[in-house]
Write an enzyme that holds these catalytic residues in place. Structure first.
Site, PDB file in Angstrom:
ATOM      1  N   LYS A  45       0.829  -1.207   0.000  1.00  0.00           N
ATOM      2  CA  LYS A  45       0.000   0.000   0.000  1.00  0.00           C
ATOM      3  C   LYS A  45       0.862   1.255   0.000  1.00  0.00           C
ATOM      4  O   LYS A  45       0.372   2.361  -0.136  1.00  0.00           O
ATOM      5  CB  LYS A  45      -0.953  -0.006   1.209  1.00  0.00           C
ATOM      6  CG  LYS A  45      -1.998  -1.101   1.114  1.00  0.00           C
ATOM      7  CD  LYS A  45      -2.817  -1.222   2.390  1.00  0.00           C
ATOM      8  CE  LYS A  45      -3.996  -0.371   2.425  1.00  0.00           C
ATOM      9  NZ  LYS A  45      -4.867  -0.682   3.599  1.00  0.00           N
ATOM     10  N   LYS A  47       2.174   2.897   2.284  1.00  0.00           N
ATOM     11  CA  LYS A  47       1.881   3.898   3.321  1.00  0.00           C
ATOM     12  C   LYS A  47       2.148   3.231   4.660  1.00  0.00           C
ATOM     13  O   LYS A  47       1.660   2.147   4.930  1.00  0.00           O
ATOM     14  CB  LYS A  47       0.432   4.419   3.229  1.00  0.00           C
ATOM     15  CG  LYS A  47      -0.662   3.411   3.510  1.00  0.00           C
ATOM     16  CD  LYS A  47      -2.042   4.116   3.521  1.00  0.00           C
ATOM     17  CE  LYS A  47      -3.150   3.219   4.000  1.00  0.00           C
ATOM     18  NZ  LYS A  47      -4.455   3.899   4.023  1.00  0.00           N
TER      19      LYS A  47
HETATM   20  N1  C2G Z   1     -13.354   5.548   5.602  1.00  0.00           N
HETATM   21  C1  C2G Z   1     -14.551   6.266   5.647  1.00  0.00           C
HETATM   22  N2  C2G Z   1     -14.511   7.592   5.907  1.00  0.00           N
HETATM   23  C2  C2G Z   1     -13.334   8.235   6.117  1.00  0.00           C
HETATM   24  C3  C2G Z   1     -12.122   7.513   6.086  1.00  0.00           C
HETATM   25  C4  C2G Z   1     -12.163   6.157   5.824  1.00  0.00           C
HETATM   26  O1  C2G Z   1     -15.635   5.702   5.460  1.00  0.00           O
HETATM   27  N3  C2G Z   1     -13.341   9.583   6.354  1.00  0.00           N
HETATM   28  C5  C2G Z   1     -13.417   4.121   5.312  1.00  0.00           C
HETATM   29  C6  C2G Z   1     -12.669   3.747   4.039  1.00  0.00           C
HETATM   30  O2  C2G Z   1     -13.485   3.985   2.899  1.00  0.00           O
HETATM   31  C7  C2G Z   1     -12.404   2.260   4.268  1.00  0.00           C
HETATM   32  C8  C2G Z   1     -12.245   2.165   5.797  1.00  0.00           C
HETATM   33  O3  C2G Z   1     -12.795   3.391   6.339  1.00  0.00           O
HETATM   34  O4  C2G Z   1     -13.554   1.498   3.880  1.00  0.00           O
HETATM   35  C9  C2G Z   1     -10.801   2.024   6.224  1.00  0.00           C
HETATM   36  O5  C2G Z   1     -10.087   3.107   5.690  1.00  0.00           O
HETATM   37  P1  C2G Z   1      -8.478   2.964   5.559  1.00  0.00           P
HETATM   38  O6  C2G Z   1      -7.917   2.486   6.842  1.00  0.00           O
HETATM   39  O7  C2G Z   1      -7.968   4.223   4.929  1.00  0.00           O
HETATM   40  O8  C2G Z   1      -8.378   1.759   4.531  1.00  0.00           O
HETATM   41  P2  C2G Z   1      -7.708   1.783   3.086  1.00  0.00           P
HETATM   42  O9  C2G Z   1      -6.336   2.351   3.178  1.00  0.00           O
HETATM   43  O10 C2G Z   1      -8.690   2.371   2.163  1.00  0.00           O
HETATM   44  O11 C2G Z   1      -7.486   0.229   2.811  1.00  0.00           O
HETATM   45  O12 C2G Z   1      -8.075  -3.991   0.737  1.00  0.00           O
HETATM   46  C10 C2G Z   1      -8.706  -2.777   1.094  1.00  0.00           C
HETATM   47  C11 C2G Z   1      -7.732  -1.847   1.785  1.00  0.00           C
HETATM   48  O13 C2G Z   1      -7.122  -2.492   2.891  1.00  0.00           O
HETATM   49  C12 C2G Z   1      -8.446  -0.580   2.236  1.00  0.00           C
END
Ligand code: C2G
Length: 128
Positions: A45, A47
């Site tokens: 990822k 990050k």
């Molecule tokens: N999310 C949200 N609102 C936000 C931030 C995040 O609804 N303001 C949701 C994202 O859309 C995601 C979940 O919270 O469904 C987790 O977000 P992240 O930890 O940023 O996950 P991400 O990096 O998108 O990784 O295989 C899928 C990946 O692992 C997703």
């Protein structure tokens, strides 16, 4: 029992994450979270999470709406996870809309509205 799964890094757990998790749980009876491992974050990822996998897992497991946390180690584990855990519904925030439609052959796929105005990146930037 209707089983739901979602995936993410959930670093610096915030309101948007919790709203997603609560809405995901409301779609079934049992919520599994595929939590990105530190290695997956770094190498796939590109990050790095501020908090380690064990700490992020501990925090998620403390949430009433989360029933089980499993490691997310690869982009390609979702189909096998859906089959292995007998998942009925796959949920992601709609920033991922369409990206996981291939799972429709195996389970229901739902994209929930992302919570505006908050993100782990914004938190880090605002604190600088
Ligand atoms: N999310 C949200 N609102 C936000 C931030 C995040 O609804 N303001 C949701 C994202 O859309 C995601 C979940 O919270 O469904 C987790 O977000 P992240 O930890 O940023 O996950 P991400 O990096 O998108 O990784 O295989 C899928 C990946 O692992 C997703």
């Amino acid at each position: 029992m209707k089983k739901v799964i979602t995936y993410g890094t959930f670093d610096l757990l915030h309101y948007g994450h919790v709203r997603l998790l609560k809405r995901a749980k409301a779609l079934g009876d049992y919520l599994i979270v595929g939590l990105s491992t530190d290695e997956f974050n770094s190498y796939k990822k590109h990050k790095d999470a501020y908090t380690s996998y064990p700490e992020r897992k501990y925090i998620l497991e403390a949430l009433e709406c989360v029933d089980e946390v499993i490691p997310e180690e690869d982009w390609d584990q979702k189909i096998s996870d859906v089959q292995k855990y007998g998942i009925d519904t796959f949920v992601m925030g709609d920033d991922w809309k369409g990206q996981f439609d291939f799972l429709k052959d195996y389970c229901q796929v739902i994209y929930l509205e992302r919570t505006p105005g908050i993100s782990t990146t914004k938190i880090k930037d605002d604190l600088k």
